[in-house]
Enzyme design. Structure first.
Site, PDB file in Angstrom:
ATOM      1  N   LYS A  23       6.586  -2.047   1.816  1.00 56.52           N
ATOM      2  CA  LYS A  23       5.416  -1.457   2.486  1.00 56.52           C
ATOM      3  C   LYS A  23       4.207  -2.378   2.322  1.00 56.52           C
ATOM      4  O   LYS A  23       3.284  -2.115   1.547  1.00 56.52           O
ATOM      5  CB  LYS A  23       5.131  -0.060   1.935  1.00 56.52           C
ATOM      6  N   TYR A  55       0.832  -1.200   0.000  1.00 60.33           N
ATOM      7  CA  TYR A  55       0.000   0.000   0.000  1.00 60.33           C
ATOM      8  C   TYR A  55       0.867   1.249   0.000  1.00 60.33           C
ATOM      9  O   TYR A  55       2.063   1.205   0.283  1.00 60.33           O
ATOM     10  CB  TYR A  55      -0.953  -0.003   1.194  1.00 60.33           C
ATOM     11  N   GLU A  68      12.045   2.195  14.191  1.00 56.45           N
ATOM     12  CA  GLU A  68      11.142   3.244  13.706  1.00 56.45           C
ATOM     13  C   GLU A  68       9.886   3.250  14.560  1.00 56.45           C
ATOM     14  O   GLU A  68       9.720   2.424  15.462  1.00 56.45           O
ATOM     15  CB  GLU A  68      10.789   3.013  12.233  1.00 56.45           C
ATOM     16  N   LEU A  93      11.280   1.137   6.969  1.00 52.08           N
ATOM     17  CA  LEU A  93      10.664   1.584   5.723  1.00 52.08           C
ATOM     18  C   LEU A  93      11.438   2.776   5.175  1.00 52.08           C
ATOM     19  O   LEU A  93      11.828   3.678   5.933  1.00 52.08           O
ATOM     20  CB  LEU A  93       9.204   1.985   5.976  1.00 52.08           C
ATOM     21  N   ARG A 109       8.139   3.980  -4.939  1.00 52.04           N
ATOM     22  CA  ARG A 109       8.225   3.010  -3.839  1.00 52.04           C
ATOM     23  C   ARG A 109       7.202   1.894  -4.017  1.00 52.04           C
ATOM     24  O   ARG A 109       7.478   0.732  -3.695  1.00 52.04           O
ATOM     25  CB  ARG A 109       8.038   3.704  -2.487  1.00 52.04           C
TER      26      ARG A 109
END
Length: 286
Positions: A150, A33, A182, A206, A52
């Site tokens: 992702k 996504y 993260e 990410l 991406r």
């Protein structure tokens, strides 16, 4: 009024949107996504999100379902149809619905499932939270090893959000081998003696689109950046801390595991980076 959403080539009211129960995104979390912000009715960092998306799909042996230009046209149509001035567009691509549940990938000619919908978020850029900052706790990072993709595998980040909520704070920073990886849905930073410190790119985190833009703007503003892991203790003793994401832009962090960061108020580096990011992004929006 019902939102208009996009499902596999059609624009339909959200209450009429349907995806098969055999879709591998539903059964296997087999999908990726992107979330693109909208400011002033225009898309922020769309090219970065499209690139991406293609990278994530490639890593999972899926092809782009359409060209970046076609994706852009869909994004713009949804902005127009739903009257979005400030908000976000969610895009999801899954490996599709081959007809039954199977761990093995379906044939390559199985149509992918492509879904997009909007979130209307008036006041997104002028968030009052950015003026007071957020509080975070630390949690163990037990996700799979390919966090650079992702994917829609968001159960543990969701659990992390709930851990934070139960602790009476805003978010959680994940820790692996003693260092912060993260946030649950964002990249993490500290500032010490004028230096911005954030974890280097790898499969551990990410590759944030907002992260890339913010670090580029920081370099252009002659701010010093050091890409390396940092610990929770370092964060607690930092002058400032902040996060970045497509939905929060640059958001100050004022407390980590109950310890006040800096003065306990948003610091000048984060405030300046947020200002620069919003100004430059609006100027480059499409």
């Amino acid at each position: 009024m019902s939102r208009i959403v996009y499902v596999n080539g059609d624009y339909v009211p959200e209450d009429e949107a349907k995806v098969s129960i055999f879709d591998r995104g539903f059964l296997m979390a087999d999908g990726v996504y992107e979330v693109t912000s909208v400011l002033g009715g225009k898309l922020i960092d769309f090219d970065g999100h499209a690139k991406r998306l293609e990278r994530s799909l490639t890593e999972l042996d899926m092809a782009m379902p359409m060209s970046a230009d076609d994706l852009l046209a869909i994004h713009r149509e949804l902005v127009a149809k739903n009257g979005i001035d400030e908000g976000m567009i969610y895009l999801q691509v899954t490996r599709g619905a081959p007809g039954d549940r199977d761990f093995a990938f379906p044939p390559e000619d199985t149509p992918l499932t492509v879904v997009l919908f909007t979130h209307n978020k008036p006041g997104l850029a002028d968030s009052p939270v950015a003026k007071q900052g957020i509080k975070v706790i630390s949690i163990e990072d037990i996700r799979w090893g390919r966090r650079d993709i992702k994917t829609v595998q968001l159960l543990y980040p969701s659990m992390g959000k709930m851990m934070a909520k139960k602790a009476g704070v805003d978010d959680a920073w994940m820790v692996e081998d003693g260092a912060v990886t993260e946030g649950t849905s964002n990249n993490a930073y500290i500032v010490k003696n004028g230096t911005i410190i954030t974890r280097q790119l790898s499969t551990d985190i990410l590759h944030g689109i907002t992260r890339a833009a913010v670090l580029r703007f920081a370099a252009e503003a002659q701010m010093k950046v050091e890409e390396r892991p940092f610990t929770i203790e370092e964060a607690q003793n930092a002058d400032e801390a902040f996060i970045t994401s497509a939905s929060t832009f640059v958001m100050p962090v004022v407390e980590v595991d109950g310890a006040t960061v800096g003065t306990g108020r948003p610091g000048p580096v984060a405030a300046r980076l947020r200002e620069i990011y919003l100004e430059e992004s609006r100027n480059a929006a499409i």
